[in-house]
Design a protein around this motif. Structure first.
Motif, short mmCIF file in Angstrom:
data_model
loop_
_atom_site.label_atom_id
_atom_site.label_comp_id
_atom_site.label_asym_id
_atom_site.label_seq_id
_atom_site.Cartn_x
_atom_site.Cartn_y
_atom_site.Cartn_z
N ALA A 83 -13.80 81.37 79.26
CA ALA A 83 -12.78 82.23 79.83
C ALA A 83 -11.79 82.69 78.77
CB ALA A 83 -12.04 81.49 80.96
N TYR A 84 -11.16 83.83 79.02
CA TYR A 84 -10.15 84.33 78.09
C TYR A 84 -8.99 83.35 78.01
CZ TYR A 84 -12.62 88.77 78.62
OH TYR A 84 -13.58 89.75 78.66
N THR A 85 -8.53 83.09 76.80
CA THR A 85 -7.38 82.23 76.60
C THR A 85 -6.10 83.03 76.77
OG1 THR A 85 -7.24 82.67 74.23
CG2 THR A 85 -8.71 80.87 74.94
N THR A 86 -4.98 82.31 76.87
CA THR A 86 -3.69 82.98 76.96
C THR A 86 -3.46 83.86 75.74
OG1 THR A 86 -2.77 81.18 78.28
CG2 THR A 86 -1.20 82.60 77.12
N ARG A 87 -3.82 83.37 74.58
CA ARG A 87 -3.64 84.16 73.35
C ARG A 87 -4.47 85.42 73.38
NH1 ARG A 87 -0.83 86.75 70.03
NH2 ARG A 87 -1.77 87.06 67.96
N GLN A 88 -5.70 85.35 73.88
CA GLN A 88 -6.54 86.54 73.96
C GLN A 88 -5.96 87.57 74.94
OE1 GLN A 88 -10.23 84.47 74.88
NE2 GLN A 88 -11.10 85.10 72.90
N MET A 89 -5.43 87.09 76.05
CA MET A 89 -4.78 88.00 77.00
C MET A 89 -3.56 88.66 76.36
SD MET A 89 -6.34 88.30 79.94
CE MET A 89 -5.03 88.80 81.06
N GLU A 90 -2.82 87.90 75.58
CA GLU A 90 -1.66 88.46 74.90
C GLU A 90 -2.08 89.59 73.95
OE1 GLU A 90 0.03 85.15 72.92
OE2 GLU A 90 0.96 84.31 74.72
N ARG A 91 -3.17 89.38 73.23
CA ARG A 91 -3.64 90.40 72.30
C ARG A 91 -4.05 91.67 73.04
NH1 ARG A 91 -8.18 88.39 68.40
NH2 ARG A 91 -7.85 90.54 67.64
N LEU A 92 -4.74 91.51 74.16
CA LEU A 92 -5.18 92.68 74.93
C LEU A 92 -3.99 93.44 75.49
CD1 LEU A 92 -7.38 94.39 76.20
CD2 LEU A 92 -7.54 92.73 78.06
N VAL A 93 -3.05 92.74 76.07
CA VAL A 93 -1.88 93.39 76.67
C VAL A 93 -1.02 94.05 75.60
CG1 VAL A 93 0.26 92.93 77.92
CG2 VAL A 93 -1.87 91.92 78.71
N THR A 94 -0.88 93.41 74.45
CA THR A 94 -0.09 93.98 73.37
C THR A 94 -0.73 95.26 72.84
OG1 THR A 94 0.72 91.80 72.73
CG2 THR A 94 0.88 93.54 71.08
N ARG A 95 -2.06 95.24 72.69
CA ARG A 95 -2.76 96.45 72.26
C ARG A 95 -2.56 97.58 73.27
NH1 ARG A 95 -7.24 97.70 69.06
NH2 ARG A 95 -6.37 96.07 67.71
#
Length: 619
Positions: free
Chosen positions: A77-89
């Motif tokens: 599953a996507y990690t919190t850090r990966q979600m942060e990267r997607l949302v920031t992009r």
């Protein structure tokens, strides 16, 4: 962006809409069915911004880690850090993100967790929770769990009004828990549903979020609309072309207008077309998809919808790039499917206009041979269950996709996803031919080669946006086909004992028909098939499509019955039993007989558990 609930708002999120006019444009990614690679997602977000989109909806379920409920997320599953990267992009290019956190229907991702299973609306006779179902709105822990899920997703709600989508669609088990039945007896089902919506709205507001929900349950519970909070957002979806208003498949494709009562209530209204394929389709039906988009564009303009959300579901059996062709076509101001798809190909793959035109024409021509509908998909379960098609059809399909795949082999590498999709579609056509006509060793050898080619195509379709996975649905299908080929004898399947019958879906709804055989002292199901076609041509009140089914039997001639369930009527005829080299026809089935019950009128809550049985009497 940080994980400490810091808000990230997209820069200039309203600017593209202001330039283009009309409803806001959004798209969704269904990451719950398969996890797309993060690098691929990050690459696509700026492209969608260029195409005029301002919001991204993420359907997640257990494909993301919830720190407050660590047992929910599945492996990978996507990690919190990966979600942060997607949302920031997304924020960097003016796109706001809206997580979809299902909180009623489609909550198996919660019920699968042993410590959350008691949330289930469905109970066994002893009162224990069943292993599958949906969460109960009145369970003492439901709001507690909902708050944890929403709080964990709160940092990723980055539209200016901080939207979060709570699903609530297709919740047909609503009201079956003893707690629910007691409340419904007092206030009614519509008020029971509306109460839960208001509870969730209070919860989301306490977290500084604005709540959205799918609108389909309001088709069946229209009395709930006056009871809903006015600051909701309702997303109305329907996935076939329509001339005036969207329709309800469950109620024999009756037209319905939800926009008027919702907007009159002050609820923000969005229209939702769909960009991809249904269930087991390996290639979208592009004509239907573009027709559905055009219908929603017209509808949204007529009713003054606030936005248009391009949804996409269950893309694990197709190359995700094929869905982007429809997304990219959204900004093209022309009613012509050919011109829109041509523009989509050029935008997604960077082809020349001339090349894009040829590819678009090839894809639209492929619509003549859709691999769609449950009757068509029976072959995926077992070759012996394959629905009969005309003798000419397998030859036509195989010839068409051979030519298409040969042409695609000359395309540039950047078009590999489309080329692989056509090669995989050729594999399905080769399988249809082999199951229908294959008899010789030469036929078997030719099909073995087709399997090798089909497997390579399936891997290429998957690899464009996903990590390698042997459990990819198309690869699992081919693995199952390999096993069936090992058991293949070359004998004519018609010589085996079987029941043959034709299903005429004359009044399309949501129903299925099964064949049961009495064996070893009990009824045993031999085949069960839904009648849904998933085609615009079938999305009408009077159906013309018929399918002939064949079912292998264990103890032929002893005792057989048809069983019909779900909503609506269907006709069955041309029933024949092959037994001891004889063809026997049952009494009363010389012509088509009407089975099932008429669909209820709009506004009645559907009961999908009802079944009716019809005995077959052979002389």
């Amino acid at each position: 962006m940080c994980a400490n609930n810091t808000r990230v708002h997209p820069r200039g999120a309203d600017e593209p809409r202001a330039k283009m006019g009309g409803p806001a444009r959004a798209w969704s990614w269904d990451l719950a069915r398969q996890i797309e690679r993060l690098d691929w997602l990050l690459e696509q977000v700026p492209r969608y911004a260029d195409w005029g989109f301002t919001e991204l909806y993420l359907h997640l379920e257990d494909a993301v880690q919830f720190p407050s409920l660590p047992n929910v997320a599945r492996p990978g599953a996507y990690t919190t850090r990966q979600m942060e990267r997607l949302v920031t992009r997304a924020a960097a290019v003016g796109i706001g993100v809206v997580p979809i956190v299902n909180l009623l229907g489609h909550t198996q991702y919660l019920i699968k967790v042993p410590e959350l299973r008691d949330l289930n609306e469905l109970r066994a006779p002893d009162g224990s929770p069943r292993p599958t179902g949906q969460i109960c709105p009145l369970h003492p822990r439901t709001l507690e769990v909902a708050e944890k899920l929403l709080r964990d997703m709160q940092p990723f709600c980055t539209t200016p009004d901080r939207k979060v989508h709570v699903g609530l669609d297709e919740s047909f088990d609503l009201g079956r828990h003893p707690r629910s039945r007691a409340e419904i007896a007092r206030i009614g089902l519509a008020a029971h549903f509306a109460r839960y919506v208001r509870k969730l709205r209070r919860l989301t507001r306490s977290l500084g979020l604005r709540m959205g929900m799918w609108a389909d349950m309001l088709h069946f519970l229209p009395e709930a609309i006056p009871l809903l909070p006015r600051d909701l957002i309702a997303y109305d979806w329907y996935y076939y072309p329509f001339p005036r208003s969207p329709k309800i498949e469950l109620f024999n494709f009756r037209e319905i207008d939800l926009a008027t009562p919702l907007i009159s209530r002050g609820i923000e209204y969005w229209g939702c077309p769909m960009n991809g394929a249904f269930r087991h389709e390996p290639l979208p039906h592009f004509g239907d998809r573009l027709g559905n988009l055009a219908s929603w564009e017209r509808r949204c303009k007529e009713v003054g919808a606030r936005g248009l959300l391009m949804t996409g579901w269950e893309p694990s059996r197709l190359a995700i790039e094929t869905t982007q062709l429809v997304d990219a076509a959204l900004a093209v101001k022309t009613p012509s499917p050919e011109e829109r798809l041509t523009a989509g190909v050029a935008r997604v793959f960077g082809t020349t206009p001339q090349q894009a035109r040829k590819i678009a024409a090839r894809l639209l021509t492929a619509d003549r041979y859709p691999f769609t509908g449950y009757a068509r998909w029976e072959i995926n379960k077992d070759w012996s269950l394959a629905t009969e098609i005309s003798e000419a059809r397998p030859n036509e399909e195989r010839a068409f996709f051979k030519k298409a795949a040969k042409a695609a082999a000359r395309w540039p590498k950047k078009l590999s996803a489309l080329a692989a999709s056509l090669r995989y579609r050729l594999y399905l056509a080769e399988r249809d031919w082999f199951v229908r006509f294959g008899r010789s060793a030469a036929d078997k050898k030719r099909f073995e080669h087709a399997i090798t080619s089909g497997e390579a195509a399936a891997r290429a379709m998957w690899a464009g946006s996903r990590r390698p996975d042997a459990h990819a649905p198309n690869l699992e299908l081919i693995a199952a086909d390999k096993q069936q080929l090992k058991r293949w004898s070359g004998a004519d399947p018609g010589r085996s004992p079987w029941l043959r019958y034709t299903v005429w879906d004359f009044a399309p709804g949501l129903h299925w028909i099964a064949v049961d055989e009495w064996a070893h002292g009990k009824w045993q199901e031999r085949k069960k098939c839904y009648t849904i076609e998933f085609l615009g041509a079938a999305a009408k009140r009077r159906g013309t499509l018929r399918h002939t089914h064949r079912v292998p039997l264990k103890t032929p001639g002893v005792k057989l019955r048809f069983r019909v369930g779900g909503l609506g009527e269907v006709k069955v005829g041309s029933v024949e039993l092959s037994h001891s080299a004889r063809i026997i026809r049952p009494k009363g089935w010389q012509r088509f007989r009407k089975l099932g019950s008429p669909t209820p009128s709009c506004g009645l809550f559907p009961d999908l558990t009802q079944e009716q049985c019809y005995a077959l009497q052979f002389t």
